[in-house]
Scaffold this active site. Structure first.
Site, PDB file in Angstrom:
ATOM      1  N   ASP A 175       0.968  -1.087  -0.136  1.00  0.00           N
ATOM      2  CA  ASP A 175       0.296  -0.111  -0.145  1.00  0.00           C
ATOM      3  C   ASP A 175       1.049   1.597  -0.181  1.00  0.00           C
ATOM      4  OD1 ASP A 175      -1.397   2.638   0.206  1.00  0.00           O
ATOM      5  OD2 ASP A 175      -3.378   0.741   1.717  1.00  0.00           O
ATOM      6  N   ALA A 235     -13.209  -7.271  -2.708  1.00  0.00           N
ATOM      7  CA  ALA A 235     -12.646  -5.460  -2.517  1.00  0.00           C
ATOM      8  C   ALA A 235     -13.546  -5.113  -3.653  1.00  0.00           C
ATOM      9  CB  ALA A 235     -11.290  -5.542  -2.915  1.00  0.00           C
ATOM     10  N   ARG A 236     -13.002  -5.328  -4.976  1.00  0.00           N
ATOM     11  CA  ARG A 236     -14.245  -4.593  -6.134  1.00  0.00           C
ATOM     12  C   ARG A 236     -13.479  -5.095  -7.641  1.00  0.00           C
ATOM     13  NH1 ARG A 236     -17.387  -2.164  -3.583  1.00  0.00           N
ATOM     14  NH2 ARG A 236     -17.786  -0.397  -3.226  1.00  0.00           N
ATOM     15  N   ASP A 260     -16.039 -12.449  -4.839  1.00  0.00           N
ATOM     16  CA  ASP A 260     -17.574 -12.633  -3.789  1.00  0.00           C
ATOM     17  C   ASP A 260     -17.920 -10.913  -4.890  1.00  0.00           C
ATOM     18  OD1 ASP A 260     -19.490 -11.884  -1.980  1.00  0.00           O
ATOM     19  OD2 ASP A 260     -18.871 -10.197  -1.692  1.00  0.00           O
ATOM     20  N   GLU A 265     -21.868  -6.881 -12.793  1.00  0.00           N
ATOM     21  CA  GLU A 265     -22.611  -7.444 -11.176  1.00  0.00           C
ATOM     22  C   GLU A 265     -24.603  -7.658 -11.307  1.00  0.00           C
ATOM     23  OE1 GLU A 265     -21.607  -6.218  -7.411  1.00  0.00           O
ATOM     24  OE2 GLU A 265     -19.467  -7.265  -7.367  1.00  0.00           O
ATOM     25  N   HIS A 283     -21.673 -10.804  -4.011  1.00  0.00           N
ATOM     26  CA  HIS A 283     -21.214 -10.086  -3.429  1.00  0.00           C
ATOM     27  C   HIS A 283     -21.839  -9.386  -2.205  1.00  0.00           C
ATOM     28  CE1 HIS A 283     -20.509  -5.223  -4.099  1.00  0.00           C
ATOM     29  NE2 HIS A 283     -20.192  -5.732  -3.400  1.00  0.00           N
TER      30      HIS A 283
END
Length: 323
Positions: A175, A235-236, A260, A265, A283
């Site tokens: 990060d 996350a995305r 997920d 989507e 999700h």
């Protein structure tokens, strides 16, 4: 004074809690299924507040059409679906729920990791089809002694790292916006993205979706990962190039994936769904009954604060897009 509040998604919000909070300001609440900007723009006309989920696009077009809008409440953490700069330039406050479902998402990331590692869905299907064969899931590898790499080190990743304690794993993180000391406090080593990809047995994604991170896990990134490594994404979906992911899995260049979130989507028909090495959920990492109540109360109370002319607790900084 009576206010008009438009809510774009009720599934993530607890209706009883929402009603209790919004009743405090004599609000009329309208629900819309609009997702695309043109439809949202029509739905928001005459509204004082808009509360949206991740799938509702609040673009400059929407902001321009909202002649009386004072606040946009994001029922969740990420605000990549909201043009924050356009909103703030128009005098519209944007708020989110920064602590939303940290417990749930970190637990779900752990669950997907273990489901992939131990191939639980594969064994489940095998047993239910009448088989009883331990070798169905070969090969399996132990979690202890492995390295788990975290892409981004915000609240969700930190909670996930805390849950990894006691499992005898090394945890590393990439990060560029977080100094080393918060990682060190949790026994996590700060590394480069290249090192994370090459050294991790499990790569877990926790980054927001931005221009910088879109497609971060592409063919080049997947090629640098270990052939038996696992990828977990809570996350995305836009962080991962799903075509490249499929190619890496079928060619044996990646061991498995727990997803997920998806590029689209719902994802519809997908070649990824044909692979035993892929574990999917819809999700749902955010969900628990407790998280729905907390989400609803937090975003609704901040919307009420703005309507009353008070400072919200969780405003979004238009310069960074973050709280």
């Amino acid at each position: 004074m009576s206010y008009k509040i438009v809510v774009s998604d009720t599934k993530v919000m607890d209706g009883e809690t929402r009603a209790a909070v919004l009743d405090a300001v004599d609000a009329t609440v309208e629900t819309t299924g609009a997702k695309e900007p043109s439809a949202v723009a029509r739905a928001v006309k005459g509204a004082d507040a808009l509360i949206v989920d991740a799938g509702t696009q609040v673009t400059a077009e929407v902001i321009d059409a909202a002649d009386s809008l004072k606040v946009v409440g994001r029922a969740g953490i990420g605000v990549d679906n909201i043009d924050v700069r356009a909103a703030v330039d128009a005098g519209v406050t944007v708020v989110n729920v920064p602590d939303y479902s940290v417990e749930e998402v970190s637990t779900h990331a752990f669950a997907l990791m273990l489901a992939c590692l131990r191939k639980i869905p594969m064994f489940d299907r095998s047993v239910k089809s009448g088989e009883w064969e331990w070798s169905t899931g070969q090969p399996l590898h132990r979690l202890a002694g492995s390295t788990v790499g975290l892409v981004a080190f915000g609240k969700l990743a930190r909670r996930f790292a805390a849950k990894l304690r006691g499992f005898d794993v090394d945890v590393i993180a990439y990060d560029p916006y977080v100094p080393e000391y918060p990682m060190g406090d949790l026994g996590v080593e700060s590394v480069t993205f290249e090192t994370l990809l090459t050294d991790s047995d499990v790569v877990s994604l926790h980054a927001p979706l931005t221009d910088e991170t879109r497609g971060l896990i592409d063919a080049n990134a997947l090629d640098r990962m270990r052939d038996d490594a696992l990828l977990v994404n809570t996350a995305r979906g836009g962080l991962v190039d799903e075509t490249a992911l499929y190619d890496a899995l079928v060619s044996g260049d990646l061991g498995g994936a727990g997803l997920d979130v998806r590029e689209s989507e719902p994802p519809g028909a997908s070649s990824l769904h044909d692979l035993d090495s892929v574990v999917c959920s819809p999700h749902v990492a955010w969900y628990s009954e407790e998280s729905r109540v907390e989400l609803t109360r937090t975003v609704a109370e901040d919307v009420v604060r703005v309507l009353r002319g008070e400072d919200p607790e969780n405003p979004i900084d238009p310069e960074t897009g973050w709280f």
